[in-house]
Design an enzyme around this catalytic site. Structure first.
Site, PDB file in Angstrom:
ATOM      1  N   LYS A  47      96.405  25.189  26.728  1.00 34.06           N
ATOM      2  CA  LYS A  47      97.205  25.243  27.956  1.00 34.06           C
ATOM      3  C   LYS A  47      96.400  25.804  29.140  1.00 34.06           C
ATOM      4  O   LYS A  47      95.331  26.406  28.956  1.00 34.06           O
ATOM      5  CB  LYS A  47      98.453  26.086  27.703  1.00 34.06           C
ATOM      6  CG  LYS A  47      99.437  25.456  26.695  1.00 34.06           C
ATOM      7  CD  LYS A  47     100.715  26.289  26.597  1.00 34.06           C
ATOM      8  CE  LYS A  47     101.716  25.701  25.626  1.00 34.06           C
ATOM      9  NZ  LYS A  47     102.974  26.492  25.573  1.00 34.06           N
ATOM     10  N   TYR A  79     107.795  17.314  27.468  1.00 33.73           N
ATOM     11  CA  TYR A  79     108.654  18.404  26.986  1.00 33.73           C
ATOM     12  C   TYR A  79     110.147  18.039  27.031  1.00 33.73           C
ATOM     13  O   TYR A  79     110.988  18.943  27.040  1.00 33.73           O
ATOM     14  CB  TYR A  79     108.412  19.663  27.823  1.00 33.73           C
ATOM     15  CG  TYR A  79     107.287  20.566  27.337  1.00 33.73           C
ATOM     16  CD1 TYR A  79     107.194  20.971  25.999  1.00 33.73           C
ATOM     17  CD2 TYR A  79     106.345  21.068  28.232  1.00 33.73           C
ATOM     18  CE1 TYR A  79     106.186  21.823  25.571  1.00 33.73           C
ATOM     19  CE2 TYR A  79     105.330  21.928  27.804  1.00 33.73           C
ATOM     20  CZ  TYR A  79     105.259  22.296  26.476  1.00 33.73           C
ATOM     21  OH  TYR A  79     104.271  23.153  26.059  1.00 33.73           O
ATOM     22  N   ASN A 136     101.162  31.118  26.661  1.00 36.61           N
ATOM     23  CA  ASN A 136     100.801  31.431  25.270  1.00 36.61           C
ATOM     24  C   ASN A 136      99.650  30.583  24.737  1.00 36.61           C
ATOM     25  O   ASN A 136      99.489  30.423  23.536  1.00 36.61           O
ATOM     26  CB  ASN A 136     102.048  31.379  24.375  1.00 36.61           C
ATOM     27  CG  ASN A 136     102.728  30.028  24.394  1.00 36.61           C
ATOM     28  OD1 ASN A 136     102.221  29.081  24.991  1.00 36.61           O
ATOM     29  ND2 ASN A 136     103.864  29.919  23.734  1.00 36.61           N
ATOM     30  N   HIS A 174      99.580  24.750  22.441  1.00 32.15           N
ATOM     31  CA  HIS A 174     100.759  24.012  21.969  1.00 32.15           C
ATOM     32  C   HIS A 174     100.383  23.343  20.655  1.00 32.15           C
ATOM     33  O   HIS A 174      99.244  22.923  20.475  1.00 32.15           O
ATOM     34  CB  HIS A 174     101.149  22.922  22.980  1.00 32.15           C
ATOM     35  CG  HIS A 174     102.107  21.908  22.407  1.00 32.15           C
ATOM     36  ND1 HIS A 174     103.464  22.113  22.402  1.00 32.15           N
ATOM     37  CD2 HIS A 174     101.894  20.721  21.756  1.00 32.15           C
ATOM     38  CE1 HIS A 174     104.057  21.083  21.793  1.00 32.15           C
ATOM     39  NE2 HIS A 174     103.128  20.229  21.390  1.00 32.15           N
ATOM     40  N   GLU A 204     103.800  12.774  20.083  1.00 25.94           N
ATOM     41  CA  GLU A 204     102.925  13.519  21.003  1.00 25.94           C
ATOM     42  C   GLU A 204     101.496  12.973  21.008  1.00 25.94           C
ATOM     43  O   GLU A 204     100.855  12.939  22.065  1.00 25.94           O
ATOM     44  CB  GLU A 204     102.941  15.009  20.629  1.00 25.94           C
ATOM     45  CG  GLU A 204     104.300  15.649  20.897  1.00 25.94           C
ATOM     46  CD  GLU A 204     104.378  17.130  20.551  1.00 25.94           C
ATOM     47  OE1 GLU A 204     105.458  17.719  20.729  1.00 25.94           O
ATOM     48  OE2 GLU A 204     103.359  17.703  20.106  1.00 25.94           O
TER      49      GLU A 204
HETATM   50  P1  ADP Z   1     106.388  26.498  20.484  1.00 28.65           P
HETATM   51  O1  ADP Z   1     105.397  26.236  21.592  1.00 28.65           O
HETATM   52  O2  ADP Z   1     105.995  27.686  19.662  1.00 28.65           O
HETATM   53  O3  ADP Z   1     106.669  25.277  19.650  1.00 28.65           O
HETATM   54  P2  ADP Z   1     108.982  26.041  21.716  1.00 28.65           P
HETATM   55  O4  ADP Z   1     108.819  24.626  21.306  1.00 28.65           O
HETATM   56  O5  ADP Z   1     110.236  26.747  21.321  1.00 28.65           O
HETATM   57  O6  ADP Z   1     107.757  26.931  21.175  1.00 28.65           O
HETATM   58  O7  ADP Z   1     108.872  26.175  23.281  1.00 28.65           O
HETATM   59  C1  ADP Z   1     107.922  25.412  24.002  1.00 28.65           C
HETATM   60  C2  ADP Z   1     107.229  26.301  24.987  1.00 28.65           C
HETATM   61  O8  ADP Z   1     108.194  26.752  25.935  1.00 28.65           O
HETATM   62  C3  ADP Z   1     106.624  27.572  24.410  1.00 28.65           C
HETATM   63  O9  ADP Z   1     105.320  27.404  23.903  1.00 28.65           O
HETATM   64  C4  ADP Z   1     106.648  28.510  25.586  1.00 28.65           C
HETATM   65  O10 ADP Z   1     105.501  28.289  26.411  1.00 28.65           O
HETATM   66  C5  ADP Z   1     107.889  28.084  26.330  1.00 28.65           C
HETATM   67  N1  ADP Z   1     109.012  28.953  25.990  1.00 28.65           N
HETATM   68  C6  ADP Z   1     109.696  28.992  24.832  1.00 28.65           C
HETATM   69  N2  ADP Z   1     110.666  29.915  24.856  1.00 28.65           N
HETATM   70  C7  ADP Z   1     110.595  30.490  26.085  1.00 28.65           C
HETATM   71  C8  ADP Z   1     111.334  31.511  26.744  1.00 28.65           C
HETATM   72  N3  ADP Z   1     112.336  32.140  26.144  1.00 28.65           N
HETATM   73  N4  ADP Z   1     110.966  31.827  28.010  1.00 28.65           N
HETATM   74  C9  ADP Z   1     109.957  31.196  28.620  1.00 28.65           C
HETATM   75  N5  ADP Z   1     109.211  30.211  28.058  1.00 28.65           N
HETATM   76  C10 ADP Z   1     109.527  29.865  26.809  1.00 28.65           C
HETATM   77 MG    MG Z   2     107.546  23.474  20.178  1.00 28.38          MG
END
Ligand code: ADP
Ligand code: MG
Length: 133
Positions: free
Chosen positions: A10, A50, A113, A116, A127
């Site tokens: 990212k 997304y 974070n 992805h 994807e």
């Molecule tokens: P992951 O990336 O671990 O699969 P998700 O698919 O639940 O997590 O969410 C996609 C992305 O959305 C996350 O990587 C994160 O960057 C963002 N995200 C998820 N939950 C939150 C939240 N509560 N607040 C802000 N950003 C979030």
């Molecule tokens: Mg996810």
């Protein structure tokens, strides 16, 4: 089973020049990098990528963020690559991620974070096709 999964480095991680370190960590963890390219996507493309999150309160910010700077998209291949990549990445929130995971090592916050990874076989196919076809 040998699988393929989509990984994204990212904007926060590309910006901090972590591309090489993250790629080496995948290789060390038996995830082969089959394809990789650095791209910058539009907000519209991020919204499409997304779309499974479109009802979430953080959707707008998430799409703005993914389109805010260059990202590195990769196809990773290996034994149980989808789950394996999720393990190597660690929990969504870097504060909750385990030691030795990419998000623990490099993640700044739940939105920044660093990586992805596809979460299922079906999403991995969708994807991968989104970025490489
Ligand atoms: P992951 O990336 O671990 O699969 P998700 O698919 O639940 O997590 O969410 C996609 C992305 O959305 C996350 O990587 C994160 O960057 C963002 N995200 C998820 N939950 C939150 C939240 N509560 N607040 C802000 N950003 C979030
Ligand atoms: Mg996810």
């Amino acid at each position: 089973m040998i699988e393929q999964t989509l990984s994204i480095i990212k904007p926060d991680a590309v910006e901090r020049n972590l591309e090489t370190d993250i790629k080496e960590y995948f290789i060390k963890n038996k995830l082969k990098i089959l394809k990789a390219k650095k791209v910058k996507i539009s907000k519209e493309e991020a919204s499409e990528f997304y779309r499974v999150h479109q009802t979430k309160p953080f959707y707008e910010d998430l799409c703005s963020y993914l389109s805010s700077g260059p990202i590195v998209v990769m196809v990773l291949e290996g034994e149980n690559a989808i789950l394996k990549n999720r393990e190597v990445m660690g929990a969504t929130d870097p504060m909750k991620a385990e030691e030795g995971t990419l998000r623990k090592m490099y993640g700044i916050s739940i939105d920044k974070n660093s990586v992805h990874g596809s979460d299922s076989k079906e999403n991995a196919t969708t994807e991968i096709n989104f970025f490489f076809k």
